[in-house]
Design a protein around this motif. Structure first.
Motif, short mmCIF file in Angstrom:
data_model
loop_
_atom_site.label_atom_id
_atom_site.label_comp_id
_atom_site.label_asym_id
_atom_site.label_seq_id
_atom_site.Cartn_x
_atom_site.Cartn_y
_atom_site.Cartn_z
N ILE A 124 -7.89 8.69 -4.27
CA ILE A 124 -8.58 9.24 -3.11
C ILE A 124 -10.05 8.84 -3.23
N GLY A 125 -10.57 8.19 -2.20
CA GLY A 125 -11.94 7.70 -2.22
C GLY A 125 -12.97 8.82 -2.20
N ALA A 126 -14.13 8.53 -2.74
CA ALA A 126 -15.23 9.49 -2.78
C ALA A 126 -15.54 10.00 -1.38
N GLY A 127 -15.71 11.32 -1.27
CA GLY A 127 -16.08 11.94 -0.01
C GLY A 127 -14.96 12.10 1.00
N SER A 128 -13.75 11.69 0.65
CA SER A 128 -12.62 11.79 1.59
C SER A 128 -12.17 13.23 1.75
N VAL A 129 -11.59 13.52 2.92
CA VAL A 129 -11.02 14.84 3.20
C VAL A 129 -9.52 14.66 3.35
N VAL A 130 -8.76 15.21 2.40
CA VAL A 130 -7.31 15.05 2.37
C VAL A 130 -6.66 16.22 3.10
N THR A 131 -6.02 15.91 4.23
CA THR A 131 -5.42 16.93 5.09
C THR A 131 -3.90 16.90 5.08
N GLN A 132 -3.32 15.90 4.39
CA GLN A 132 -1.87 15.74 4.37
C GLN A 132 -1.43 15.19 3.03
N ASN A 133 -0.12 15.22 2.77
CA ASN A 133 0.42 14.68 1.53
C ASN A 133 0.12 13.19 1.44
N ILE A 134 -0.17 12.73 0.22
CA ILE A 134 -0.50 11.33 -0.02
C ILE A 134 0.62 10.72 -0.87
N PRO A 135 1.22 9.61 -0.42
CA PRO A 135 2.29 8.98 -1.20
C PRO A 135 1.79 8.41 -2.53
N ALA A 136 2.71 8.16 -3.43
CA ALA A 136 2.39 7.57 -4.73
C ALA A 136 1.79 6.18 -4.56
N LYS A 137 0.89 5.83 -5.45
CA LYS A 137 0.32 4.49 -5.58
C LYS A 137 -0.31 3.96 -4.29
N GLU A 138 -0.99 4.85 -3.56
CA GLU A 138 -1.73 4.42 -2.38
C GLU A 138 -3.18 4.88 -2.49
N VAL A 139 -4.08 4.11 -1.86
CA VAL A 139 -5.49 4.46 -1.78
C VAL A 139 -5.75 5.00 -0.38
N TRP A 140 -6.36 6.19 -0.31
CA TRP A 140 -6.70 6.82 0.97
C TRP A 140 -8.20 7.11 0.97
N VAL A 141 -8.85 6.90 2.11
CA VAL A 141 -10.29 7.11 2.23
C VAL A 141 -10.63 7.68 3.61
N GLY A 142 -11.78 8.34 3.70
CA GLY A 142 -12.33 8.76 4.98
C GLY A 142 -12.13 10.23 5.29
N ASN A 143 -12.57 10.59 6.52
CA ASN A 143 -12.49 11.97 6.99
C ASN A 143 -11.96 11.95 8.43
N PRO A 144 -10.70 12.35 8.60
CA PRO A 144 -9.72 12.69 7.57
C PRO A 144 -9.28 11.43 6.83
N ALA A 145 -8.78 11.62 5.61
CA ALA A 145 -8.37 10.47 4.79
C ALA A 145 -7.24 9.71 5.48
N LYS A 146 -7.37 8.38 5.44
CA LYS A 146 -6.36 7.49 6.02
C LYS A 146 -5.99 6.43 4.98
N PHE A 147 -4.77 5.91 5.11
CA PHE A 147 -4.27 4.88 4.21
C PHE A 147 -5.18 3.65 4.28
N LEU A 148 -5.57 3.13 3.11
CA LEU A 148 -6.37 1.91 3.03
C LEU A 148 -5.52 0.75 2.52
N ARG A 149 -4.86 0.97 1.38
CA ARG A 149 -4.06 -0.09 0.76
C ARG A 149 -3.23 0.50 -0.36
N GLU A 150 -2.37 -0.31 -0.94
CA GLU A 150 -1.64 0.12 -2.12
C GLU A 150 -2.53 -0.03 -3.35
#
Length: 153
Positions: A124-150
């Motif tokens: 999870i990227g710095a400053g991100s807001v996680v509002t939902q479950n995040i799958p394994a081995k993925e990078v999520w960033v932003g507000n709300p956090a969104k999928f970026l890449r594996e």
């Protein structure tokens, strides 16, 4: 176990080779595994389970209902929440279960909403807001956090 004399550690459920730095509060029923590093100015409530080899950087509060599995990294000032509709002087009988799975990493100042599961080795990227479950081995960033890449390592 190495507990700094300026911390307030009430739990006896702390594993071998865990280091707890100054100005940390650990409540009586918290469970902390082996070889963890809990940096200064952290709070760990009662209904908390922390696995082995976990790093919690400064300024983090781990509230009731939160579980950190083995090999988790929690960056400085990560914010966990455990009540979807908080009100003053209202206490929940049960807290939503928030789980940070094995090997996951949360960047500095990320916010994790109640009841979320962050999958194994996710980032999870710095400053991100996680509002939902995040799958394994993925990078999520932003507000709300969104999928970026594996995760590539």
């Amino acid at each position: 176990m190495n507990i700094h004399p300026l911390s307030d550690v009430q739990s006896l459920n702390i594993g071998k080779d865990t280091r707890i730095w100054q100005f940390v509060v650990v409540m009586e029923r918290a469970r902390i595994g082996e070889n963890c590093n809990i940096c200064s100015h952290c709070l760990i409530e009662n209904k908390v389970n922390i696995g082995n080899n976990v790093t919690i950087k400064s300024g983090v509060q781990i509230w009731d209902g939160i579980a950190l599995e083995d090999d988790v990294f929690i960056g400085p000032n990560v914010t966990f929440t455990n009540d979807k509709i908080p009100r003053s002087k209202r206490f929940l009988a049960e807290y939503p279960e928030t789980i940070i799975k094995k090997g996951a990493s949360l960047g500095a100042n990320a916010t994790i909403l109640p009841g979320v599961v962050v999958g194994e080795y996710a980032m999870i990227g710095a400053g991100s807001v996680v509002t939902q479950n995040i799958p394994a081995k993925e990078v999520w960033v932003g507000n709300p956090a969104k999928f970026l890449r594996e995760v590539d390592d």
